[in-house]
Design a protein around this motif. Structure first.
Motif, mmCIF file in Angstrom:
data_model
loop_
_atom_site.group_PDB
_atom_site.id
_atom_site.type_symbol
_atom_site.label_atom_id
_atom_site.label_comp_id
_atom_site.label_asym_id
_atom_site.label_seq_id
_atom_site.Cartn_x
_atom_site.Cartn_y
_atom_site.Cartn_z
ATOM 1 N N SER A 10 0.922 -1.124 0.067
ATOM 2 C CA SER A 10 -0.128 -0.136 0.141
ATOM 3 C C SER A 10 0.969 1.215 -0.073
ATOM 4 C CB SER A 10 -0.836 -0.043 1.251
ATOM 5 O OG SER A 10 -1.321 1.233 1.292
ATOM 6 N N ASN A 11 0.798 1.961 -0.985
ATOM 7 C CA ASN A 11 1.398 3.279 -1.116
ATOM 8 C C ASN A 11 0.999 4.506 -0.019
ATOM 9 O OD1 ASN A 11 3.267 2.657 -3.261
ATOM 10 N ND2 ASN A 11 1.698 2.741 -4.542
ATOM 11 N N VAL A 12 -0.462 4.274 0.264
ATOM 12 C CA VAL A 12 -1.034 4.983 1.112
ATOM 13 C C VAL A 12 -0.551 4.723 2.592
ATOM 14 C CG1 VAL A 12 -3.185 5.634 2.347
ATOM 15 C CG2 VAL A 12 -3.090 5.435 -0.281
ATOM 16 N N PHE A 97 -7.012 4.298 2.286
ATOM 17 C CA PHE A 97 -6.590 3.028 1.870
ATOM 18 C C PHE A 97 -7.781 2.126 1.270
ATOM 19 C CE2 PHE A 97 -6.279 -1.519 2.925
ATOM 20 C CZ PHE A 97 -5.411 -2.033 1.876
ATOM 21 N N GLU A 100 -10.358 4.103 -1.560
ATOM 22 C CA GLU A 100 -9.679 4.535 -2.779
ATOM 23 C C GLU A 100 -8.492 3.543 -3.464
ATOM 24 O OE1 GLU A 100 -10.913 6.863 -4.469
ATOM 25 O OE2 GLU A 100 -12.118 7.872 -2.962
ATOM 26 N N GLU A 101 -7.776 3.388 -2.446
ATOM 27 C CA GLU A 101 -6.225 2.557 -2.939
ATOM 28 C C GLU A 101 -6.893 0.869 -3.178
ATOM 29 O OE1 GLU A 101 -1.613 2.040 -2.495
ATOM 30 O OE2 GLU A 101 -3.019 2.195 -0.479
ATOM 31 N N THR A 104 -8.727 0.065 -6.232
ATOM 32 C CA THR A 104 -7.768 0.365 -7.540
ATOM 33 C C THR A 104 -6.850 -0.865 -7.659
ATOM 34 O OG1 THR A 104 -8.081 2.534 -7.575
ATOM 35 C CG2 THR A 104 -6.285 1.863 -8.595
#
Length: 262
Positions: A10-12, A97, A100-101, A104
């Motif tokens: 997770s980039n978030v 997260f 949104e993330e 995706t």
């Protein structure tokens, strides 16, 4: 069905996150259950855990994989720690997260998943029930139906329910000052008011809670508010407490209620 265990980045959250995933798979068994599969537009249910759980708990404590065998439904079970599906005050953005993330990433990894609102669902228990309802009220354009099992769906007005579980410092690390929850984006009652005020189409909503559950009164209050706002919803209660015996039984009822082609 196929059962997958995945680790994603997770980039978030800036960390590895674990997922358990159930995907429809066409099988023809001489012994056991023959199942149908689909390679496109597969309905998807994000199934959220409660406090103390993780990505594995629904699979371990219920028969969720067996229950969805012939429904043609994908089930995404993420680990979200103790983040309460919220962008916390301590800097971990679990709401961003989950809302949104994660969708995706899941569509990148599993392109057969539907992108249609009416075939996308969020379901959860306890903390996850809060998260599922929050997703439905704050992101109604993304979810056709959401369900909360024994959820803390009226936490702003029932802070004592929270404090009975963990100390004040814990909750303020997530939400900030507890007196500021009411009327904020972490308050499902406020999100309901905003949805109505903005004229958005609400998802179908299912609430259930055990008759011996300490969160029952909060669920009754939320159901009353949904009725007052003329929001399509179902509210049911039955024998049981805040326990897996109740949730294993009622996730089956939720699956019956979901608008799936059966």
């Amino acid at each position: 069905m196929a059962f997958l265990q995945a680790n994603i980045y997770s980039n978030v959250l800036e960390m590895e996150v674990s997922l358990n995933v159930i995907l429809p798979q066409k099988t023809e068994k001489k012994i056991g259950t023959t199942t149908k599969g689909n390679l496109t537009d597969v309905p998807v249910m994000y199934l959220l855990h409660g406090m103390g759980g993780n990505h594995s708990v629904w699979e371990r404590r219920t028969s969720i994989e067996r229950y969805v065998t012939n429904l043609g439904l994908a089930v995404i079970m993420p680990s979200t720690d103790l983040g309460w599906y919220t962008d916390t005050r301590y800097g971990m953005n679990y709401w961003t997260f989950i809302s949104e993330e994660l969708p995706t990433i899941c569509h990148e990894l599993f392109p057969q998943l539907t992108t249609k609102r009416e075939k996308t669902f969020a379901v959860g228990l306890s903390m996850g029930g809060y998260g599922a309802l929050k997703l439905g009220l704050a992101k109604p354009e993304k979810f056709g139906a959401v369900a909360s099992l024994s959820g803390s769906v009226n936490l702003a007005e029932r802070v004592d329910d929270l404090l009975a579980i963990r100390g004040k410092n814990f909750w303020e690390g997530i939400f900030g000052p507890l007196e500021h929850i009411q009327g904020s984006n972490n308050d499902p009652m406020y999100l309901l008011e905003q949805l109505v005020a903005e004229g958005k189409k609400a998802p179908a909503i299912f609430l259930c809670c055990g008759e011996e559950d300490f969160l029952l009164q909060g669920n009754k209050t939320m159901a009353k508010a949904l009725s007052a706002q003329k929001i399509d919803h179902t509210f049911e209660t039955g024998p049981g407490s805040h326990s897996w015996d109740f949730w294993d039984m009622w996730i089956q009822r939720v699956l019956e209620w979901l608008p799936l082609e059966k």
